[in-house]
Design a protein around this motif. Structure first.
Motif, mmCIF file in Angstrom:
data_model
loop_
_atom_site.group_PDB
_atom_site.id
_atom_site.type_symbol
_atom_site.label_atom_id
_atom_site.label_comp_id
_atom_site.label_asym_id
_atom_site.label_seq_id
_atom_site.Cartn_x
_atom_site.Cartn_y
_atom_site.Cartn_z
ATOM 1 N N LEU A 317 -15.272 -11.654 4.863
ATOM 2 C CA LEU A 317 -15.182 -10.883 3.612
ATOM 3 C C LEU A 317 -16.551 -10.785 2.924
ATOM 4 C CD1 LEU A 317 -11.802 -12.323 2.264
ATOM 5 C CD2 LEU A 317 -12.182 -10.132 3.413
ATOM 6 N N ASP A 318 -17.427 -11.768 3.154
ATOM 7 C CA ASP A 318 -18.770 -11.723 2.547
ATOM 8 C C ASP A 318 -19.565 -10.522 3.053
ATOM 9 O OD1 ASP A 318 -18.087 -14.094 1.372
ATOM 10 O OD2 ASP A 318 -19.180 -15.356 2.825
ATOM 11 N N PHE A 319 -19.196 -10.028 4.232
ATOM 12 C CA PHE A 319 -19.934 -8.903 4.830
ATOM 13 C C PHE A 319 -19.335 -7.559 4.427
ATOM 14 C CE2 PHE A 319 -20.681 -12.596 7.380
ATOM 15 C CZ PHE A 319 -22.024 -12.515 7.734
ATOM 16 N N ALA A 320 -18.239 -7.599 3.663
ATOM 17 C CA ALA A 320 -17.557 -6.352 3.270
ATOM 18 C C ALA A 320 -17.247 -6.378 1.772
ATOM 19 C CB ALA A 320 -16.279 -6.170 4.081
ATOM 20 N N PRO A 321 -18.315 -6.403 0.942
ATOM 21 C CA PRO A 321 -18.066 -6.526 -0.508
ATOM 22 C C PRO A 321 -17.236 -5.376 -1.078
ATOM 23 C CG PRO A 321 -20.397 -6.072 -0.032
ATOM 24 C CD PRO A 321 -19.752 -6.399 1.272
ATOM 25 N N SER A 322 -17.274 -4.219 -0.431
ATOM 26 C CA SER A 322 -16.540 -3.071 -1.003
ATOM 27 C C SER A 322 -15.049 -3.090 -0.621
ATOM 28 C CB SER A 322 -17.160 -1.747 -0.537
ATOM 29 O OG SER A 322 -16.911 -1.548 0.843
ATOM 30 N N TYR A 323 -14.650 -4.036 0.214
ATOM 31 C CA TYR A 323 -13.259 -4.059 0.708
ATOM 32 C C TYR A 323 -12.297 -4.524 -0.380
ATOM 33 C CZ TYR A 323 -9.289 -5.908 3.490
ATOM 34 O OH TYR A 323 -8.055 -6.199 3.996
ATOM 35 N N ARG A 324 -11.397 -3.680 -0.736
ATOM 36 C CA ARG A 324 -10.362 -4.018 -1.726
ATOM 37 C C ARG A 324 -9.210 -3.047 -1.554
ATOM 38 N NH1 ARG A 324 -9.882 -7.275 -5.862
ATOM 39 N NH2 ARG A 324 -11.981 -8.034 -5.427
ATOM 40 N N LEU A 325 -8.024 -3.568 -1.310
ATOM 41 C CA LEU A 325 -6.855 -2.698 -1.155
ATOM 42 C C LEU A 325 -6.458 -2.121 -2.507
ATOM 43 C CD1 LEU A 325 -4.619 -4.855 1.255
ATOM 44 C CD2 LEU A 325 -6.315 -3.114 1.844
ATOM 45 N N SER A 326 -5.726 -1.004 -2.465
ATOM 46 C CA SER A 326 -5.196 -0.422 -3.698
ATOM 47 C C SER A 326 -4.194 -1.414 -4.300
ATOM 48 C CB SER A 326 -4.490 0.894 -3.380
ATOM 49 O OG SER A 326 -3.318 0.624 -2.623
ATOM 50 N N PRO A 327 -3.887 -1.291 -5.588
ATOM 51 C CA PRO A 327 -2.936 -2.241 -6.187
ATOM 52 C C PRO A 327 -1.600 -2.277 -5.456
ATOM 53 C CG PRO A 327 -4.082 -1.025 -7.898
ATOM 54 C CD PRO A 327 -4.510 -0.413 -6.594
ATOM 55 N N VAL A 328 -1.088 -1.124 -5.021
ATOM 56 C CA VAL A 328 0.214 -1.141 -4.337
ATOM 57 C C VAL A 328 0.081 -1.795 -2.963
ATOM 58 C CG1 VAL A 328 -0.016 1.293 -3.688
ATOM 59 C CG2 VAL A 328 2.194 0.246 -3.558
ATOM 60 N N ALA A 329 -0.994 -1.497 -2.232
ATOM 61 C CA ALA A 329 -1.193 -2.132 -0.915
ATOM 62 C C ALA A 329 -1.382 -3.639 -1.089
ATOM 63 C CB ALA A 329 -2.394 -1.517 -0.204
ATOM 64 N N ALA A 330 -2.115 -4.017 -2.133
ATOM 65 C CA ALA A 330 -2.349 -5.448 -2.369
ATOM 66 C C ALA A 330 -1.019 -6.161 -2.622
ATOM 67 C CB ALA A 330 -3.292 -5.630 -3.552
ATOM 68 N N GLU A 331 -0.125 -5.501 -3.348
ATOM 69 C CA GLU A 331 1.178 -6.150 -3.581
ATOM 70 C C GLU A 331 1.978 -6.238 -2.270
ATOM 71 O OE1 GLU A 331 3.554 -4.855 -6.961
ATOM 72 O OE2 GLU A 331 5.379 -5.467 -5.909
ATOM 73 N N LEU A 332 1.974 -5.171 -1.496
ATOM 74 C CA LEU A 332 2.777 -5.162 -0.267
ATOM 75 C C LEU A 332 2.240 -6.151 0.775
ATOM 76 C CD1 LEU A 332 3.447 -1.312 0.085
ATOM 77 C CD2 LEU A 332 5.036 -3.062 -0.717
ATOM 78 N N PHE A 333 0.916 -6.329 0.788
ATOM 79 C CA PHE A 333 0.330 -7.237 1.789
ATOM 80 C C PHE A 333 -0.031 -8.600 1.197
ATOM 81 C CE2 PHE A 333 0.119 -3.261 3.993
ATOM 82 C CZ PHE A 333 0.393 -3.624 5.307
#
Ligand SMILES: NC(=O)c1ccc[n+]([C@@H]2O[C@H](COP(=O)([O-])OP(=O)(O)OC[C@H]3O[C@@H](n4cnc5c(N)ncnc54)[C@H](O)[C@@H]3O)[C@@H](O)[C@H]2O)c1
Length: 421
Positions: A317-333
């Motif tokens: 994750l340190d190599f992908a600072p821009s990685y962030r799921l949408s709020p709905v994806a974050a809840e589902l996963f």
């Protein structure tokens, strides 16, 4: 805000899977859509799906065997989720747009680039959303790979190796996936690969390729029997496959793809492979390489560095600072920046399909464009066919000329077959 009322058109395997996606969305805090009607030419399938919807969601949708009757009798429906077979996508979408409905259409958007163009034109004329249900890129692990590439984890991307081989002489789910005029397996599976290739690597310039029909006689998968049908309702409609299917469409493509960035992809899609079956996805750059885990399995992405380090845990994750799921994806996963997930195939599948339905309603409610628009879906279809067209013409083709409708002898033959069918 009121939930968007939609109709599910197509109540077989994928229709049922989308229904489970809806149930997943409704169990989240982001429910923004509701199923008002189901429609299938096969009234038995439509009724069975309505029963399943009642059991899963607590509400039984209206049942129809005709889209025309459905839109006449249910004027409150504003959108359609089209999960019919590929060969009917254009006709069904055109009917929906003519009735003023927004459309989420399963991939492939059309059977040819020309059909995709017609769907896009109809959506534009009707002023309605056209979204293509391309679920693979929504897999969190594919979002992570994309962020790693964009954030420079492997430097400048140089090469992608996309390989999917296996299948022997078995029918891929349904016979229509083996007929040239109803959607070859190269189109049906290939649009997924095409979408991922374009998603990761950017603008495609040229394609040199070849295609084959290796296994013209296809036989049913051994597990598609009555016992399997009982275990898994998704297979129910497919239990009665013919003993043999005479394939007319290609089952393999081998291609080299050139990108505007200067990078190259070697793509093998062979649904007739014998012996060692393999799905593998690698991206090499000027500083390192990424081993992508594939789709819907939640295995970790692996980053390989020049000093021999191999990062396959949360340090990635340190190599992908821009990685962030949408709020709905974050809840589902379960989290906003997962580096792996431990869900069953069905759970992942449902979550990805839930995201598509959520996005459709969101686009309608907020007037924003979908991620996989008609144009994106058309480019995926063009790329899936490009190796076949290149092989037919004996030269490299550009994606641009295929999208424009030139350099398409294979698709021209499909259009002719469909006109005379
Ligand atoms: N994204 C994925 O992971 C994924 C996986 C499987 C299938 N798919 C896609 O889903 C779609 C459906 O696949 P499937 O395997 O369920 O197909 P299928 O052939 O099993 O089912 C299609 C259904 O559509 C119905 N239908 C056809 N024309 C209709 C019309 N005019 N009105 C109402 N109903 C109509 C048929 O009666 C049938 O029940 C295809 O486009 C396929 O490519 C996507």
């Amino acid at each position: 805000m009121e939930r968007v009322r939609y109709a599910a058109i197509g109540c077989s395997g994928m229709g049922r899977r989308h229904l489970h996606g809806l149930a997943r969305l409704l169990s989240s805090s982001h429910a923004n859509i509701e199923l008002a009607a189901v429609c299938d030419l096969d009234a038995g399938l439509a009724n069975a799906m309505a029963d399943e919807a009642a059991a899963l969601t607590g509400a039984r949708p209206q049942v129809f065997a005709s889209i025309a009757e459905m839109v006449r009798r249910e004027p409150g429906i504003v959108a359609a989720n089209v999960t019919t077979d590929a060969g009917s996508h254009l006709a069904v979408s055109l009917q929906c747009f003519a009735a003023g409905l927004h459309v989420l259409c399963e991939k492939p958007l059309g059977l040819t680039v020309g059909e995709c163009r017609a769907a896009i034109a109809a959506a534009r004329k009707a002023g309605r959303v056209l979204s293509v249900a391309e679920n693979f890129r929504r897999d969190p692990m594919n979002r992570l790979v994309k962020a790693l590439i964009d954030d420079g984890a492997i430097g400048k991307p140089r090469l992608m190796l996309e390989t999917s081989i296996g299948g022997t002489d078995l029918i891929v789910t349904t016979p229509w996936r083996h007929f040239k005029h109803t959607g070859t397996v190269v189109l049906d599976s290939g649009v997924h690969n095409a979408d991922i290739i374009r998603y990761y690597m950017g603008e495609v310039v040229a394609i040199q390729g070849e295609s084959r029909l290796h296994e013209p006689v296809r036989r049913p998968q051994p597990q598609v029997d009555a016992a399997a049908a009982q275990r898994d309702s998704w297979w129910g409609a497919r239990a009665q496959l013919p003993a043999q299917t005479q394939a007319t469409g290609e089952d393999a493509v081998y291609a080299q793809i050139n990108f505007a960035s200067g990078a190259v992809c070697q793509w093998v899609l062979d649904r007739a492979g014998h012996g060692l079956a393999r799905d593998s996805r690698l991206i090499y750059g000027s500083k390192g390489s990424i081993e992508a885990p594939g789709d819907r399995n939640g295995r970790p992405v692996v980053l390989h560095c020049d000093d021999g380090t191999c990062i396959d845990d949360e340090r990635i994750l340190d190599f992908a600072p821009s990685y962030r799921l949408s709020p709905v994806a974050a809840e589902l996963f379960g989290e906003a920046r997962p580096w792996r997930y431990g869900l069953s195939f069905n759970e992942v599948d449902q979550s990805l399909l839930a995201l598509q339905l959520h996005e459709l309603a969101d686009c309608i409610q907020r007037g924003v464009p979908p991620e996989v628009s008609g144009e994106e879906g058309m480019a995926d279809v063009a790329l899936a066919y490009a190796p076949i067209e290149s092989g037919r013409l004996g030269r490299a083709v550009t994606l641009e000329e295929i999208i424009a409708g030139g350099a398409c002898p294979y698709q021209d033959e499909i259009a002719e077959l469909r006109r005379s069918a």
